[in-house]
Motif scaffolding. Sequence first.
Motif, PDB file in Angstrom:
ATOM      1  N   LEU A   1       0.483  -1.116  -0.271  1.00 36.42           N
ATOM      2  CA  LEU A   1       0.500   0.437   0.027  1.00 36.42           C
ATOM      3  C   LEU A   1       0.858   1.134  -0.110  1.00 36.42           C
ATOM      4  CD1 LEU A   1      -2.708  -0.948   3.235  1.00 36.42           C
ATOM      5  CD2 LEU A   1      -2.726  -0.895   0.333  1.00 36.42           C
ATOM      6  N   PRO A   2       0.476   2.434  -0.491  1.00 37.43           N
ATOM      7  CA  PRO A   2       1.075   3.717  -0.427  1.00 37.43           C
ATOM      8  C   PRO A   2       1.088   3.860   1.423  1.00 37.43           C
ATOM      9  CG  PRO A   2      -1.110   3.792  -2.162  1.00 37.43           C
ATOM     10  CD  PRO A   2      -1.128   2.137  -0.859  1.00 37.43           C
ATOM     11  N   PHE A   3       2.290   4.290   1.656  1.00 35.63           N
ATOM     12  CA  PHE A   3       1.983   5.484   3.022  1.00 35.63           C
ATOM     13  C   PHE A   3       0.579   5.737   3.676  1.00 35.63           C
ATOM     14  CE2 PHE A   3       3.087   7.490   7.073  1.00 35.63           C
ATOM     15  CZ  PHE A   3       3.422   6.404   7.520  1.00 35.63           C
ATOM     16  N   ALA A   4       0.567   4.647   5.007  1.00 34.84           N
ATOM     17  CA  ALA A   4      -0.940   4.870   5.997  1.00 34.84           C
ATOM     18  C   ALA A   4      -0.886   4.786   6.954  1.00 34.84           C
ATOM     19  CB  ALA A   4      -1.936   4.613   5.364  1.00 34.84           C
ATOM     20  N   ARG A   5      -1.468   4.823   7.620  1.00 34.67           N
ATOM     21  CA  ARG A   5      -1.493   4.577   9.096  1.00 34.67           C
ATOM     22  C   ARG A   5      -2.579   4.009   9.633  1.00 34.67           C
ATOM     23  NH1 ARG A   5       3.877   5.138  11.143  1.00 34.67           N
ATOM     24  NH2 ARG A   5       4.519   6.549  10.470  1.00 34.67           N
ATOM     25  N   THR A   6      -2.666   2.658  10.596  1.00 33.48           N
ATOM     26  CA  THR A   6      -3.882   2.278  11.384  1.00 33.48           C
ATOM     27  C   THR A   6      -4.430   3.473  12.492  1.00 33.48           C
ATOM     28  OG1 THR A   6      -2.913   1.640  13.489  1.00 33.48           O
ATOM     29  CG2 THR A   6      -2.768   0.119  10.747  1.00 33.48           C
ATOM     30  N   VAL A   7      -5.262   3.538  12.680  1.00 30.79           N
ATOM     31  CA  VAL A   7      -6.272   4.093  13.584  1.00 30.79           C
ATOM     32  C   VAL A   7      -5.277   4.511  15.408  1.00 30.79           C
ATOM     33  CG1 VAL A   7      -7.954   3.792  15.882  1.00 30.79           C
ATOM     34  CG2 VAL A   7      -8.387   3.371  13.088  1.00 30.79           C
ATOM     35  N   ASP A   8      -4.539   3.037  15.101  1.00 33.94           N
ATOM     36  CA  ASP A   8      -3.496   3.357  16.315  1.00 33.94           C
ATOM     37  C   ASP A   8      -2.265   4.229  15.854  1.00 33.94           C
ATOM     38  OD1 ASP A   8      -5.383   2.007  18.498  1.00 33.94           O
ATOM     39  OD2 ASP A   8      -5.343   0.702  16.644  1.00 33.94           O
ATOM     40  N   GLY A   9      -1.897   4.791  14.292  1.00 34.70           N
ATOM     41  CA  GLY A   9      -0.693   4.960  14.619  1.00 34.70           C
ATOM     42  C   GLY A   9       0.589   4.348  14.240  1.00 34.70           C
ATOM     43  N   PHE A  10       0.179   3.069  13.588  1.00 32.96           N
ATOM     44  CA  PHE A  10       0.752   2.097  12.799  1.00 32.96           C
ATOM     45  C   PHE A  10       1.011   2.326  11.871  1.00 32.96           C
ATOM     46  CE2 PHE A  10      -0.728  -0.941  16.770  1.00 32.96           C
ATOM     47  CZ  PHE A  10      -0.170   0.501  17.989  1.00 32.96           C
TER      48      PHE A  10
ATOM     49  N   MET B   1       0.720   1.164   8.316  1.00 30.75           N
ATOM     50  CA  MET B   1      -0.545   0.088   7.977  1.00 30.75           C
ATOM     51  C   MET B   1      -0.410  -1.426   7.593  1.00 30.75           C
ATOM     52  SD  MET B   1      -3.566   0.374   7.435  1.00 30.75           S
ATOM     53  CE  MET B   1      -4.135   2.113   7.109  1.00 30.75           C
ATOM     54  N   GLN B   2       0.688  -1.749   6.668  1.00 34.33           N
ATOM     55  CA  GLN B   2       1.094  -2.804   6.757  1.00 34.33           C
ATOM     56  C   GLN B   2       1.600  -3.613   7.683  1.00 34.33           C
ATOM     57  OE1 GLN B   2       2.427  -4.070   1.927  1.00 34.33           O
ATOM     58  NE2 GLN B   2       3.363  -1.888   2.666  1.00 34.33           N
TER      59      GLN B   2
ATOM     60  N   ASP C   1      11.903   0.349  14.727  1.00 32.50           N
ATOM     61  CA  ASP C   1      11.514   1.290  13.888  1.00 32.50           C
ATOM     62  C   ASP C   1      10.439   0.499  13.223  1.00 32.50           C
ATOM     63  OD1 ASP C   1      10.497   3.278  12.413  1.00 32.50           O
ATOM     64  OD2 ASP C   1      11.809   2.717  10.803  1.00 32.50           O
ATOM     65  N   LEU C   2       9.513  -0.266  13.665  1.00 35.69           N
ATOM     66  CA  LEU C   2       8.277  -0.984  13.103  1.00 35.69           C
ATOM     67  C   LEU C   2       7.353  -0.252  12.578  1.00 35.69           C
ATOM     68  CD1 LEU C   2       7.262  -3.878  15.333  1.00 35.69           C
ATOM     69  CD2 LEU C   2       9.229  -4.020  14.015  1.00 35.69           C
ATOM     70  N   ASN C   3       7.139   0.760  12.837  1.00 36.10           N
ATOM     71  CA  ASN C   3       6.126   1.664  11.808  1.00 36.10           C
ATOM     72  C   ASN C   3       6.926   2.617  10.909  1.00 36.10           C
ATOM     73  OD1 ASN C   3       3.794   0.524  13.165  1.00 36.10           O
ATOM     74  ND2 ASN C   3       4.445   1.734  15.062  1.00 36.10           N
ATOM     75  N   TRP C   4       8.047   2.570  10.766  1.00 35.40           N
ATOM     76  CA  TRP C   4       8.209   3.211   9.673  1.00 35.40           C
ATOM     77  C   TRP C   4       8.439   5.047   9.813  1.00 35.40           C
ATOM     78  CZ3 TRP C   4      10.962   1.091   5.039  1.00 35.40           C
ATOM     79  CH2 TRP C   4      11.155   0.420   5.475  1.00 35.40           C
ATOM     80  N   GLU C   5       9.152   5.012  11.053  1.00 33.85           N
ATOM     81  CA  GLU C   5       9.440   6.186  11.319  1.00 33.85           C
ATOM     82  C   GLU C   5      10.720   7.159  10.902  1.00 33.85           C
ATOM     83  OE1 GLU C   5       5.844   6.832  14.987  1.00 33.85           O
ATOM     84  OE2 GLU C   5       7.994   5.404  15.516  1.00 33.85           O
ATOM     85  N   ARG C   6      11.410   6.332  11.410  1.00 36.39           N
ATOM     86  CA  ARG C   6      12.807   6.648  11.391  1.00 36.39           C
ATOM     87  C   ARG C   6      13.770   5.984   9.305  1.00 36.39           C
ATOM     88  NH1 ARG C   6      15.616   3.598  16.882  1.00 36.39           N
ATOM     89  NH2 ARG C   6      13.687   4.911  17.864  1.00 36.39           N
ATOM     90  N   ARG C   7      12.751   6.468   9.049  1.00 38.45           N
ATOM     91  CA  ARG C   7      13.292   5.231   7.503  1.00 38.45           C
ATOM     92  C   ARG C   7      12.213   5.853   6.339  1.00 38.45           C
ATOM     93  NH1 ARG C   7      11.913  -0.834   7.981  1.00 38.45           N
ATOM     94  NH2 ARG C   7      10.732  -0.030   9.614  1.00 38.45           N
ATOM     95  N   ARG C   8      12.863   6.152   4.927  1.00 39.30           N
ATOM     96  CA  ARG C   8      11.951   5.922   3.671  1.00 39.30           C
ATOM     97  C   ARG C   8      11.675   5.316   3.734  1.00 39.30           C
ATOM     98  NH1 ARG C   8      14.835   8.887  -1.753  1.00 39.30           N
ATOM     99  NH2 ARG C   8      12.351   8.571  -2.840  1.00 39.30           N
ATOM    100  N   TYR C   9       9.782   5.201   3.593  1.00 35.25           N
ATOM    101  CA  TYR C   9       8.953   4.991   3.445  1.00 35.25           C
ATOM    102  C   TYR C   9       8.647   3.378   1.805  1.00 35.25           C
ATOM    103  CZ  TYR C   9       4.403   2.132   2.819  1.00 35.25           C
ATOM    104  OH  TYR C   9       3.911   1.008   2.740  1.00 35.25           O
TER     105      TYR C   9
ATOM    106  N   TRP D   1       6.868  -1.826  -1.176  1.00 34.63           N
ATOM    107  CA  TRP D   1       7.025  -3.797  -0.869  1.00 34.63           C
ATOM    108  C   TRP D   1       8.249  -4.236   0.001  1.00 34.63           C
ATOM    109  CZ3 TRP D   1       4.709  -7.102  -3.815  1.00 34.63           C
ATOM    110  CH2 TRP D   1       3.359  -6.583  -4.757  1.00 34.63           C
ATOM    111  N   SER D   2       9.344  -3.760   0.273  1.00 37.40           N
ATOM    112  CA  SER D   2       9.819  -3.652   2.005  1.00 37.40           C
ATOM    113  C   SER D   2       9.158  -3.612   3.187  1.00 37.40           C
ATOM    114  CB  SER D   2      11.280  -2.063   1.997  1.00 37.40           C
ATOM    115  OG  SER D   2      11.227  -2.746   0.499  1.00 37.40           O
ATOM    116  N   ALA D   3       8.132  -2.581   3.126  1.00 40.59           N
ATOM    117  CA  ALA D   3       6.617  -2.418   4.038  1.00 40.59           C
ATOM    118  C   ALA D   3       6.246  -4.128   4.038  1.00 40.59           C
ATOM    119  CB  ALA D   3       5.816  -1.353   4.806  1.00 40.59           C
ATOM    120  N   TYR D   4       5.873  -4.391   2.994  1.00 43.61           N
ATOM    121  CA  TYR D   4       4.847  -5.809   3.030  1.00 43.61           C
ATOM    122  C   TYR D   4       5.792  -6.775   3.564  1.00 43.61           C
ATOM    123  CZ  TYR D   4       2.116  -9.906   1.427  1.00 43.61           C
ATOM    124  OH  TYR D   4       1.777 -10.378   0.616  1.00 43.61           O
ATOM    125  N   GLY D   5       7.188  -6.873   3.372  1.00 42.84           N
ATOM    126  CA  GLY D   5       8.077  -7.558   2.655  1.00 42.84           C
ATOM    127  C   GLY D   5       8.416  -8.177   4.411  1.00 42.84           C
ATOM    128  N   ASP D   6       8.316  -6.909   5.290  1.00 40.91           N
ATOM    129  CA  ASP D   6       8.831  -6.607   7.100  1.00 40.91           C
ATOM    130  C   ASP D   6       7.688  -7.143   7.123  1.00 40.91           C
ATOM    131  OD1 ASP D   6      11.530  -5.469   6.683  1.00 40.91           O
ATOM    132  OD2 ASP D   6      10.569  -3.613   7.086  1.00 40.91           O
TER     133      ASP D   6
END
Length: 291
Positions: free
Chosen positions: A99-108, A110-111, A151-159, A162-167
Amino acid sequence: MTMSGWSADRIPDQSGRRYVITGANSGLGAAMAEALTAAGAEVTIACRNLDKAERVASSIGDRARVAELNLADLSSVREFATGVDDFDVLINNAGVMALPFARTVDGFEMQMGTNHLGHFALTGLLLPKIGERVVTMSSLAQNWGRIHADDLNWERRRYNRWSAYGDSKLANMVFGRELSRRLTESGSPVRSVLAHPGYAATGLMRQSETPVDYLMRAGEMLHVGQSAAQGALPALYAATEDVANGSYWGPDFVVRGAPASARYRSAADDQPTRDRLWVASEKLTGVTFEV
């Protein structure tokens, strides 16, 4: 080990057994629900899109029921878990992909939030009610994933979608393996097993809004992969046969075929990696396990 010729019509009698399947309103999950109810099971279709879920349930009949569950909202996860009675098998199937970068209701992110953290919380809350096993769906994408527990929620890395999905899919693998260890050490009779569908033709694989979508469509047209019903077989095998705690199942030809024992990344058996992910997951979700 390959289960040559194993198909849905070889599922053992499931009469009297109850399942909860996340994301069973379409694709792999719907195929699982159909196969399990045909074998006599009762299935709860747990998902966000209730309209689609009701259509699947009505096509199945009175052995299927629908319950609302949004894995991207921990309050929904908690509400669902509170309303579930004791059952036999949880299949953690729901997921989002690239997915394009997005966050869940709790700020995680999305993937990670949907695929791993939502299922982590759900499993922890439901574990006292589960009688036999937890089946967690991973993916071939776990092969390119990494666990960044800090950094599970991609706050320190460039999003990168596909990497997020693999993670997130490697996180599923690490979680399922660690849960199996904890269940064994606690003396619990519950098993944690894992599966992947290979390359199955589901809508999930054509929604990344990138050129990869065209490759996915081409693969389906050329029949490189398999149908959702065939892709569901490894999870169905893991859910219904006498398989070992911690085992991982996929198609015997990797992207397609009969259920077989599958290979996974060595990172899933690295105890420090497991520990870091578990601690981070508990901290982010606020859910702890009784094992």
